[in-house]
Motif scaffolding. Structure first.
Motif, PDB file in Angstrom:
ATOM      1  N   ASP A  60       0.818  -1.219   0.000  1.00  0.00           N
ATOM      2  CA  ASP A  60       0.000   0.000   0.000  1.00  0.00           C
ATOM      3  C   ASP A  60       0.851   1.268   0.000  1.00  0.00           C
ATOM      4  O   ASP A  60       0.368   2.340   0.345  1.00  0.00           O
ATOM      5  N   SER A  61       2.137   1.151  -0.401  1.00  0.00           N
ATOM      6  CA  SER A  61       3.045   2.310  -0.476  1.00  0.00           C
ATOM      7  C   SER A  61       2.959   3.159   0.788  1.00  0.00           C
ATOM      8  O   SER A  61       2.522   4.307   0.768  1.00  0.00           O
ATOM      9  N   SER A  62       3.405   2.566   1.885  1.00  0.00           N
ATOM     10  CA  SER A  62       3.300   3.273   3.158  1.00  0.00           C
ATOM     11  C   SER A  62       4.446   2.895   4.084  1.00  0.00           C
ATOM     12  O   SER A  62       5.105   1.876   3.916  1.00  0.00           O
ATOM     13  N   ILE A  63       4.658   3.775   5.073  1.00  0.00           N
ATOM     14  CA  ILE A  63       5.478   3.449   6.224  1.00  0.00           C
ATOM     15  C   ILE A  63       4.507   3.270   7.389  1.00  0.00           C
ATOM     16  O   ILE A  63       3.751   4.193   7.727  1.00  0.00           O
ATOM     17  N   ARG A  64       4.535   2.100   7.978  1.00  0.00           N
ATOM     18  CA  ARG A  64       3.635   1.798   9.086  1.00  0.00           C
ATOM     19  C   ARG A  64       4.389   1.910  10.399  1.00  0.00           C
ATOM     20  O   ARG A  64       5.610   1.744  10.448  1.00  0.00           O
ATOM     21  N   ILE A  65       3.647   2.182  11.466  1.00  0.00           N
ATOM     22  CA  ILE A  65       4.231   2.217  12.799  1.00  0.00           C
ATOM     23  C   ILE A  65       3.505   1.202  13.672  1.00  0.00           C
ATOM     24  O   ILE A  65       2.272   1.051  13.587  1.00  0.00           O
ATOM     25  N   PHE A  66       4.280   0.505  14.502  1.00  0.00           N
ATOM     26  CA  PHE A  66       3.707  -0.456  15.440  1.00  0.00           C
ATOM     27  C   PHE A  66       4.352  -0.261  16.808  1.00  0.00           C
ATOM     28  O   PHE A  66       5.572  -0.172  16.929  1.00  0.00           O
ATOM     29  N   THR A  78       3.645   7.039   1.272  1.00  0.00           N
ATOM     30  CA  THR A  78       4.809   7.385   0.466  1.00  0.00           C
ATOM     31  C   THR A  78       4.430   7.633  -0.990  1.00  0.00           C
ATOM     32  O   THR A  78       3.351   7.260  -1.448  1.00  0.00           O
ATOM     33  N   THR A  79       5.373   8.247  -1.708  1.00  0.00           N
ATOM     34  CA  THR A  79       5.118   8.620  -3.099  1.00  0.00           C
ATOM     35  C   THR A  79       5.481   7.509  -4.081  1.00  0.00           C
ATOM     36  O   THR A  79       5.346   7.681  -5.291  1.00  0.00           O
ATOM     37  N   GLY A  80       5.957   6.395  -3.566  1.00  0.00           N
ATOM     38  CA  GLY A  80       6.287   5.229  -4.379  1.00  0.00           C
ATOM     39  C   GLY A  80       6.352   4.010  -3.487  1.00  0.00           C
ATOM     40  O   GLY A  80       6.004   4.072  -2.302  1.00  0.00           O
ATOM     41  N   ARG A  81       6.807   2.889  -4.042  1.00  0.00           N
ATOM     42  CA  ARG A  81       6.924   1.656  -3.267  1.00  0.00           C
ATOM     43  C   ARG A  81       8.219   1.710  -2.446  1.00  0.00           C
ATOM     44  O   ARG A  81       9.310   1.685  -3.013  1.00  0.00           O
ATOM     45  N   PRO A  82       8.104   1.787  -1.115  1.00  0.00           N
ATOM     46  CA  PRO A  82       9.295   1.982  -0.283  1.00  0.00           C
ATOM     47  C   PRO A  82      10.104   0.694  -0.135  1.00  0.00           C
ATOM     48  O   PRO A  82       9.547  -0.395   0.005  1.00  0.00           O
ATOM     49  N   ALA A  83      11.426   0.836  -0.149  1.00  0.00           N
ATOM     50  CA  ALA A  83      12.296  -0.328   0.020  1.00  0.00           C
ATOM     51  C   ALA A  83      12.884  -0.315   1.438  1.00  0.00           C
ATOM     52  O   ALA A  83      12.150  -0.155   2.404  1.00  0.00           O
ATOM     53  N   ASP A  84      14.197  -0.453   1.577  1.00  0.00           N
ATOM     54  CA  ASP A  84      14.837  -0.642   2.883  1.00  0.00           C
ATOM     55  C   ASP A  84      15.166   0.710   3.513  1.00  0.00           C
ATOM     56  O   ASP A  84      16.133   1.363   3.139  1.00  0.00           O
ATOM     57  N   ILE A  85      14.374   1.111   4.486  1.00  0.00           N
ATOM     58  CA  ILE A  85      14.444   2.434   5.090  1.00  0.00           C
ATOM     59  C   ILE A  85      15.644   2.590   6.027  1.00  0.00           C
ATOM     60  O   ILE A  85      16.186   1.610   6.538  1.00  0.00           O
ATOM     61  N   GLY A  86      16.049   3.857   6.254  1.00  0.00           N
ATOM     62  CA  GLY A  86      17.091   4.177   7.224  1.00  0.00           C
ATOM     63  C   GLY A  86      16.632   5.292   8.140  1.00  0.00           C
ATOM     64  O   GLY A  86      15.818   6.140   7.744  1.00  0.00           O
ATOM     65  N   ILE A  87      17.147   5.319   9.374  1.00  0.00           N
ATOM     66  CA  ILE A  87      16.734   6.311  10.367  1.00  0.00           C
ATOM     67  C   ILE A  87      17.904   7.227  10.722  1.00  0.00           C
ATOM     68  O   ILE A  87      18.978   6.754  11.097  1.00  0.00           O
ATOM     69  N   ASN A  88      17.711   8.538  10.578  1.00  0.00           N
ATOM     70  CA  ASN A  88      18.648   9.523  11.102  1.00  0.00           C
ATOM     71  C   ASN A  88      18.362   9.643  12.592  1.00  0.00           C
ATOM     72  O   ASN A  88      17.373  10.249  13.002  1.00  0.00           O
ATOM     73  N   THR A  89      19.211   9.036  13.403  1.00  0.00           N
ATOM     74  CA  THR A  89      18.953   8.945  14.836  1.00  0.00           C
ATOM     75  C   THR A  89      19.161  10.261  15.574  1.00  0.00           C
ATOM     76  O   THR A  89      18.782  10.382  16.736  1.00  0.00           O
TER      77      THR A  89
END
Length: 297
Positions: free
Chosen positions: A247-253, A264-275
């Motif tokens: 569903d082209s999204s970033i989910r939170i649990f 998201t504006t496209g199909r998201p792949a492997d995300i990274g976090i700026n800590t």
């Protein structure tokens, strides 16, 4: 004195990044589904960006470029270095060697000074400061399916998912072994749970149940999420962020909620976090682009 100060700062960053609480960090905006107005920066000029890994020590992003993708041994893959504001510092910062070139690099993880990247035939190790390839762990003795993502425990032992077989490998002292085999689901993303040091596996395909495993190889169900075709997963405190391509999204649990946080504006792949800033970098293979979204108010 400079070395001592640097060590104290690094230790503080590690402590903050690994801390776990019962509630989200106070500066995280988790209440609304965000739209494209929350994009802080966009990185363009890439070639099939598959994964992003943030290095807090240098305040930079590393981006693996899938190029042609798949399992072709075409020696065209590379890893880009960009600053935290989305400016490319060096497009082809890491390229492998003539003997062990990068083909289609995927998930990455940093252990001390080494950035590890999964690729078609094994896992490459690069000096994160110079870009020089320092290690290569060959997986060709196994019946490789699709090496996909990498994570590590506190001792630097690597765990690598194989979405095509499906299994999880363990890399210790430069040697790979099969750790979990014949799984009932195809594992894609992998990340360490800061609350208990278990590893979480994101399922690829139609499966929606995430599993956890420990160092003894014991596997348990972790959570069932909506969405599907999950790719990258990362924690901030007790919040698990997952990239859902269905569903082209970033989910939170977390213990209180499970929902879409970002459309998201496209199909998201492997995300990274700026800590440091609680930014989430979202790569889109098909769009040759990485969007960096703000998670903080």
């Amino acid at each position: 004195m400079k070395t001592l100060i640097s060590a104290i700062i690094t230790a503080s960053i590690i402590f903050l990044g690994c801390s776990s609480t019962d509630s989200p960090q106070t500066n995280l905006d988790l209440e609304t589904i965000q739209d494209s107005t929350q994009i802080a920066y966009t990185i363009t000029g890439l070639d099939g960006p598959e994964a992003v890994r943030y290095d807090a020590e240098q305040d930079v992003y590393f981006i693996s470029n899938f190029t042609g993708g798949g399992n072709d041994q075409d020696s065209t893959g590379f890893i880009t270095k960009a600053d935290s504001e989305g400016n490319i510092l060096e497009l082809r910062f890491m390229k492998g060697t003539e003997e062990n070139p990068l083909h289609a690099p995927r998930g990455m993880f940093i252990v001390n000074e080494t950035l590890w990247a999964a690729d078609v035939l094994g896992v490459h190790g690069f000096n994160k400061n110079t870009g020089e390839q320092t290690d290569f762990v060959d997986f060709t003795e196994f019946e490789i399916g699709f090496l996909n993502d990498v994570s590590a425990d506190d001792d630097g032992v690597l765990y690598v998912t194989d979405t095509g077989v499906p299994r999880v490998y363990k890399v210790e002292e430069g040697s790979a072994t099969v750790f979990l085999d014949s799984l009932e689901y195809a594992p894609n993303g992998i990340t360490l749970n800061p609350e208990n040091s278990d590893f979480i596996l994101a399922p690829w395909g139609g499966a929606q149940t995430f599993h956890a495993f420990n160092a003894d190889g014991e596997i348990n169900e972790f959570a069932t999420l909506e969405g599907g075709y999950f790719d990258g997963i990362e924690f901030i405190d007790s919040n698990l962020f997952s990239a859902s391509q269905q569903d082209s999204s970033i989910r939170i649990f977390n213990e209180d909620t499970e929902k879409i946080l970002i459309k998201t504006t496209g199909r998201p792949a492997d995300i990274g976090i700026n800590t440091k800033l609680n930014h989430i970098a979202v790569p889109y293979i098909a769009l040759d682009r990485v969007d960096i979204w703000k998670l903080s108010e």
